[in-house]
Design a protein around this motif. Structure first.
Motif, PDB file in Angstrom:
ATOM      1  N   LEU A   1      34.280  53.771  23.625  1.00 18.41           N
ATOM      2  CA  LEU A   1      34.345  52.343  23.339  1.00 18.41           C
ATOM      3  C   LEU A   1      33.784  51.997  21.963  1.00 18.41           C
ATOM      4  O   LEU A   1      33.818  50.843  21.557  1.00 18.41           O
TER       5      LEU A   1
ATOM      6  N   THR B   1      40.599  47.372  25.706  1.00 16.78           N
ATOM      7  CA  THR B   1      40.904  48.365  24.681  1.00 16.78           C
ATOM      8  C   THR B   1      42.384  48.298  24.331  1.00 16.78           C
ATOM      9  O   THR B   1      43.237  48.079  25.208  1.00 16.78           O
TER      10      THR B   1
ATOM     11  N   THR C   1      38.422  47.560  20.427  1.00 16.92           N
ATOM     12  CA  THR C   1      37.655  47.530  21.678  1.00 16.92           C
ATOM     13  C   THR C   1      36.760  46.298  21.696  1.00 16.92           C
ATOM     14  O   THR C   1      36.091  45.995  20.700  1.00 16.92           O
TER      15      THR C   1
END
Length: 896
Positions: A265, A795, A777
């Protein structure tokens, strides 16, 4: 059967724990105190009622009380006792109480540089002699967590009078050079109550301090364990650090916090798709990442097709990922990144446990003292039981398949004396999956490490680590006419010693040596008795010694300028016993061009490679909240992961640098701007990197990689280039916290042979399999209350490259044949996904021993069928393979 037994035992232990859990009975007190100092009253209560009361002595010094209690709650009595002076008591748990100031308290040490602290009569004398005015001495020691005795990494130590400070190192140790004399030292760490000690420093001396976790209000939630301006003030660049608390706040796929998926992430880190094992960093392949757990090398970081990482979240202390920007000189061996996972030490004061039950896995961990405040243990295990899901799908083959894993950790920590500490860590894991009750795949890891930390003096620190490891896989087929067994493994043994020396309070020297012996068994293929058309194959063992020596200096030139210079010299020696084929010059390297064989005896050097790896980083502070950083790193890689599949599989081949295969080398240049806003509560960064690689391995068209005794004939060594821009904005405090990251990057390869028919894409650069230009993200946490938290992450990324047929043709009556494009000329559809989770805590009142939480999560909320890969049938029709649609999960986590 083994993993099912393990699951049964874990569940049995959990049920026993739940059955015995009960509410903690409040401690009742009957006492009478007349004209007693508060310190003496608190000391008496601690001794008589077997509790600990944590408080700042400056807050209560000199206060005399007269009070009595008759069968009264201990916390109520203490609140009555201290309420008149503006203090209150919070029960952290049944045995630990902490005294905190209220809004009416007017004698508190707020810790600001310009805040006066009331003088105290009791001053801690440190050192010997009378202390010469103006002389500089070194104050050193450890900062520990008062609840469990573990050392705290990154705690801040600051002299209020001299305005000089430092932080604890990776072992929780600090040394601070300050003038002698009387002064106040503030010890602090995010999430803990500040501790201020008044000292009279006469000469070099030590002080060890315990910090206690603070009571965090809803409005002051933080998501970091570093100093507020660490991102601006440090030399770190291209470095991602996560505490386990941050990792556990992210949405959990299948109900379990995951180290690797948390890293994905962050900017510059991607995967090729859902369920893919491993990760890609700044244009590097999965095999270009070195993974360490307490110093031991891990060759496979995933369980269960990549849905779970190899690291038990309940045992992890913190995670550092070096993306090639500011890699310390003591780390090396891979081109793209170093992932360093540190495990906790275990509680030195009391027995504790935690665990969880999910839809697919359960886990349990226990920790506690073997010898109180001297020796601790930490053990944990996980196991999966995923077959029940496979048994309920429509596909017949999947219903007959099975998949499972388990892993187990143990860590023993022992303090021999204040200057010597040792740690023993062990890890074992095993994955097993079978396809349609036919072929069975098993792969596993076994690791052990022994670490010794020795303090020669406050300025000189030695750390020595010995490790031993094994990564193995086997494939068996026990059905049908062609039964077989395939075995492969990597064994290694390593020894490293590193010395840290602090000089003149502005230089930190690190130097050391490391040596590793690798033994690589690429495969033994053994047909079962009676099998048809199968031939036994035994790939000879490869053996090599990788050694390195390094030195670096981190220099604080001034408050606004820091510089780190280092160099690592690595050496690789491929040794026998082994036969090496020689090939005819001027023709393609094939089995048909073998002209001779060289035989090397046991331990005889076959081929050696060596080279320097310079490292440099520079920080320039523009103001208190802004800095510019630049860095350069060279990395060498001698162990290569060879794969021609979309994602890493357990049976991919690790290939050593040898007589025919050269080590890969990368040079990375980075520059970044770091800026904080709103009193360091909002962080931003913008980084640009450029990386050039040479001698990176790629495969020829139609390459055979598995069980290939002449693997070098199917490989090419080419060049690569990667570049990208990474942007990050992070909000660290408040009811709403989280971050947004965006990366634009490109990764291209070129594989050229002196023979045109072997050259890929006619010698032009082509996109790597993991080239995904756009990556966005968004991660958010919203606290709905003290016990309820809503998390989400979104995402988006560009689809990865693929090679696709562009036309088809037929020859006579033969079937239609596909004519494929250049390598990786097309892309699969873009990827995007939204995950959310809701965490509801129970029993989190400080006095309760048993605490628990429910986690409800939805993976892929809007059910997008993201393409994992595109494959083509005999008629060249495209077919999309998706791994997961929407997947809800629920898990129950507990602490006791």
């Amino acid at each position: 059967m083994t993993h099912r037994l393990l699951v049964f035992l874990m569940v049995l232990m959990l049920v026993s724990t739940l059955a015995s859990a009960q509410r903690v009975t409040p401690i009742k007190i009957t006492e009478s105190f007349a004209q007693q100092p508060i310190e003496r009253v608190l000391s008496s209560i601690e001794s008589k009622y077997n509790v600990r009361v944590f408080y700042n002595p400056d807050w209560v010094r000199g206060i005399i009380i007269s009070e009595q209690a008759n069968d009264e709650s201990l916390t109520d009595f203490l609140n009555k006792l201290l309420g008149n002076v503006g203090l209150k008591v919070e029960a952290y748990d049944a045995a630990n109480l902490v005294v905190l100031p209220t809004e009416n308290f007017n004698r508190n040490v707020r810790g600001a540089d310009d805040t006066a602290v009331e003088a105290t009569e009791t001053v801690l004398e440190i050192g010997s002699g009378t202390g010469v005015a103006g002389r500089v001495a070194t104050l050193s020691g450890y900062v520990k967590d008062g609840r469990n005795g573990e050392t705290i990494i990154g705690a801040s130590i600051y002299s209020l009078e001299n305005e000089k400070g430092t932080v604890t190192n990776g072992q929780g140790f600090f040394n601070l050079e300050i003038p002698t004399g009387r002064q106040r030292i503030r010890f602090s760490f995010i999430g803990f109550e500040d501790e201020v000690r008044e000292i009279n420093l006469r000469s070099d001396g030590a002080i060890n301090v315990e910090l206690f976790e603070g009571v965090v209000s809803l409005e002051s939630v933080t998501v970091t364990g570093e100093a507020p301006d660490e991102n601006v003030r440090s030399l770190d660049m291209g470095v991602e650090k996560l505490t386990i608390n941050t990792i556990k706040k992210l949405p959990r796929l299948l109900g379990e916090a995951d180290v690797v998926k948390s890293l994905v992430l962050l900017p510059g880190i991607t995967t090729v798709g859902e369920g893919a094992a491993g990760y890609n960093v700044r244009g590097g392949s999965v095999g270009e990442n070195l993974i360490l757990q307490d110093g031991a090398e891990v060759f496979n970081s995933s369980h269960l097709f990549g849905f779970f990482s190899a690291f038990n979240p309940d045992l992890v202390r913190g995670v550092s990922l070096y993306k090639g920007g500011s890699v310390p000189a003591d780390l090396g061996g891979r081109l793209s990144s170093i992932l360093d996972v540190q495990l906790r030490e275990g509680n030195y004061k009391k027995i504790e446990g935690n665990g969880g039950i999910g839809l697919l896995t359960s886990r349990l961990a226990l920790e506690g003292p073997i010898v109180t405040d001297k020796t601790s243990f930490l053990v944990g295990g996980r196991a999966s039981y995923s077959d029940w899901i496979l048994n309920r799908v429509d596909d017949v083959d999947l219903r007959q398949s099975s998949a499972s894993f388990y892993d187990a950790n143990i860590k023993i920590s022992h303090e021999i004396n204040p200057n010597n500490k040792i740690f023993l860590t062990g890890y074992s894991s095993q994955d097993r999956f079978s396809l349609a009750s036919d072929t069975t795949f098993n792969y596993g890891t076994d690791l052990a490490s022994l670490k010794w930390n020795h303090l020669f003096s406050p300025q000189v620190f030695l750390s020595t680590t010995a490790t031993i490891g094994n990564y193995s896989y086997d494939v068996t087929d026990e059905e049908g006419l062609n039964q077989f067994e395939l075995n492969s493994k990597i064994d290694y043994r390593s020894l490293e010693s590193s010395l840290e020396v602090d000089i003149l309070d502005s230089h930190k020297l690190t130097m050391g040596v490391k040596a590793t012996l690798y033994e690589n068994y690429q495969g033994d293929f053994v047909p079962a008795e009676g099998s048809f058309n199968l031939t036994q194959v035994n790939i000879p063992k490869e053996k090599a010694i990788e050694s390195a020596a390094y030195i670096s200096d981190e220099w604080d030139v001034s408050d606004n300028v820091s510089l780190s210079l280092g160099v690592r010299y690595s050496d690789w020696r491929n040794i026998g016993a082994r036969d090496v084929f020689l090939y005819q010059q001027g023709v393609p390297m094939t089995t048909g061009s073998i002209i001779d064989t060289l035989s090397f005896e046991h331990g005889e050097e076959i081929q050696s490679y060596a080279g320097l790896e310079p490292r440099a980083s520079l920080r320039l502070s523009m103001d208190a909240s802004t800095s510019v950083k630049v860095s350069y790193n060279r990395m060498r890689q001698y162990m290569h992961l060879v794969s021609n599949t979309v994602a890493v599989t357990p049976i991919d081949v690790w290939q050593m640098s040898n007589y025919h295969i050269r080590p890969a080398v990368s040079d990375q240049y980075s520059i970044g701007l770091f800026k904080n806003f709103s009193d360091n509560t909002i962080e931003t960064s913008l980084e640009y990197y450029h990386k050039d690689t040479r001698d990176v391995l790629d495969f020829k068209g139609g390459a055979k990689l598995l069980l290939n005794e002449t693997l070098e004939t199917d490989l090419l060594q080419g060049v690569g280039r990667a570049w990208g821009i990474e942007f990050l904005i992070k909000k660290k405090e408040g009811v709403l916290t989280g971050w947004l990251s965006y990366t634009y990057s490109r990764t291209k390869l070129r594989a050229i042979s002196e023979f045109p028919n072997e050259t890929v894409n006619q010698g032009e650069f082509y996109a790597a399999n993991y080239d995904k230009p756009h990556d966005l993200t968004i991660v958010a946490e919203y606290r709905l209350g003290k016990r309820v938290t809503l998390n989400g992450n979104f995402t988006y990324s560009t689809g990865r490259p693929i090679t696709a047929p562009t036309s088809s043709y037929s020859i006579g009556q033969l079937r239609s044949l596909a004519d494929y494009s250049r390598r990786n000329q097309f892309r699969i559809p873009d990827f995007h996904r939204l995950d959310i989770s809701l965490t509801v805590g129970r029993g989190f009142k400080k006095a309760r021993k048993y605490k628990s939480e429910w986690n409800f999560a939805i993976y892929n909320v809007y059910g997008r069928r993201n393409a994992y890969s595109i494959f083509f049938d005999e008629s060249s029709n495209a077919n999309k393979l998706s791994i997961l649609g929407m997947f809800p999960s629920i898990s129950y986590n507990f602490n006791f």
